[in-house]
Design an enzyme around this catalytic site. Structure first.
Site, PDB file in Angstrom:
ATOM      1  N   GLN A  19      47.550  53.333  46.271  1.00  0.00           N
ATOM      2  CA  GLN A  19      47.492  54.805  46.297  1.00  0.00           C
ATOM      3  C   GLN A  19      46.280  55.287  47.112  1.00  0.00           C
ATOM      4  OE1 GLN A  19      48.499  57.574  42.899  1.00  0.00           O
ATOM      5  NE2 GLN A  19      46.321  57.343  42.501  1.00  0.00           N
ATOM      6  N   HIS A  56      39.613  57.174  33.776  1.00  0.00           N
ATOM      7  CA  HIS A  56      39.574  58.545  34.314  1.00  0.00           C
ATOM      8  C   HIS A  56      38.182  59.147  34.106  1.00  0.00           C
ATOM      9  CE1 HIS A  56      43.960  58.314  33.002  1.00  0.00           C
ATOM     10  NE2 HIS A  56      44.061  58.617  34.283  1.00  0.00           N
TER      11      HIS A  56
HETATM   12  O1  PAF Z   1      46.946  58.262  39.886  1.00  0.00           O
HETATM   13  C1  PAF Z   1      47.552  59.204  39.328  1.00  0.00           C
HETATM   14  O2  PAF Z   1      47.337  59.487  38.142  1.00  0.00           O
HETATM   15  C2  PAF Z   1      48.562  60.007  40.121  1.00  0.00           C
HETATM   16  O3  PAF Z   1      49.273  59.207  41.002  1.00  0.00           O
HETATM   17  C3  PAF Z   1      47.939  61.216  40.851  1.00  0.00           C
HETATM   18  C4  PAF Z   1      46.946  60.776  41.907  1.00  0.00           C
HETATM   19  C5  PAF Z   1      47.243  62.121  39.850  1.00  0.00           C
HETATM   20  C6  PAF Z   1      49.040  62.017  41.543  1.00  0.00           C
HETATM   21  O4  PAF Z   1      49.974  62.502  40.647  1.00  0.00           O
END
Ligand code: PAF
Length: 291
Positions: A160, A39
């Site tokens: 995603q 992150h």
């Molecule tokens: O990747 C994540 O942590 C989640 O899927 C997100 C993009 C924050 C959506 O809740």
């Protein structure tokens, strides 16, 4: 410096209005918290590339299935804020952390959801029905609240990124999607907030996932174009580790996510497994062969 935290969309909107009048490009890093170096690499990218950076922390209930880990998903707001305080250099820092409540994101009576269709139905979508409806819905809400110019996602959640890109294109959302490389432990394990669930033994077993992806990459780099050969190298490594229960181990076209029989151009090797009770995913873009 500890970043400013807002919990209400109205406060967020006030901040966005001011940031826009100052002509600052806004970068958004959507997260569910339990932040790790993966992150933080997205945050650093936003700090480098944008005039202002917003990080959202929201454990989104709608993307968890009824038997999944929503309740026990790791939550550590204080720790997350301390990590965010350590990001940035040369006076650049996270401008705002948006930590909404469930009621703020899903007000009583709300019924609208976002269904992205085909790219959301395969792989993760097949094993986690409704997952991407939850993801797409919350991500669109965040985009509408933050109005970012750029949004940052990790390659580890590759599907995603495909789903979000599709949604952005289909619904004409004016945001650029940036995908940053997966961050790994020195021994290859992809960073994930769910790694916290692993016992020492399970963590050792989980290394089979990145080993399997590397095996696939090595075979492809050697010039092998038959998907079955690459898959057999990948699956062989996984089968040799009895602690790992495979849900899928596939080779897909990175744009359509459809299975490939022959590697032409780019190919994505993707794996989903259970190690003990913990579900882990990982993937790698296969190198183009040199031959
Ligand atoms: O990747 C994540 O942590 C989640 O899927 C997100 C993009 C924050 C959506 O809740």
């Amino acid at each position: 410096m500890t970043p400013n935290v807002v919990t209400r969309s109205a406060e967020l909107r006030d901040w966005v209005r001011v940031a826009r009048t100052h002509d600052r490009t806004i970068g958004l890093v959507p997260t569910m918290g339990a932040l790790h170096a993966g992150h933080l690499s997205l945050v650093e990218a936003s700090l480098r590339e944008c005039g202002a950076t917003v990080v959202s922390i929201f454990v989104n209930p709608t993307q968890f299935g009824p038997s999944e880990d929503f309740q026990r998903y790791p939550r550590d707001l204080e720790g997350d804020l301390a990590k965010l305080a350590g990001t940035g250099k040369e006076g650049k820092a996270v401008d705002l952390v948006f930590v909404p409540t469930v009621e703020e994101m899903y007000p009583e009576g709300c019924t609208t959801t976002v269904d992205v269709g085909a790219p959301a139905e395969v792989l993760e979508g097949a094993f986690r029905p409704g997952h991407f409806r939850g993801v797409a819905t919350v991500v669109l809400k965040l985009f509408n609240q933050v109005l970012p110019d750029v949004a940052y996602f990790g390659h580890k959640d590759y599907q995603q990124t495909v789903v979000v890109r599709r949604m952005v294109e289909d619904l004409c959302v004016p945001v650029e999607i940036r995908v940053c490389p997966t961050v790994r432990e020195p021994d290859g394990l992809a960073l994930s907030s769910r790694n916290k669930y692993l016992s020492a033994e399970e963590r050792r077993q989980a290394l089979a996932i990145s080993r399997a992806l590397r095996a696939a990459a090595d075979v492809a780099a050697g010039g092998e174009r038959r998907a079955e050969k690459v898959l057999s190298a990948m699956r062989g490594v996984l089968e040799a580790e009895p602690g790992v229960r495979v849900q899928y181990a596939v080779l897909v076209d990175p744009l359509t996510l459809r299975d490939m029989t022959e590697i032409r151009g780019r190919a994505l090797a993707a794996i989903a497994t259970y190690v003990g009770k913990t579900r882990l995913i990982d993937n790698i873009m296969l190198p183009r062969s040199s031959s």
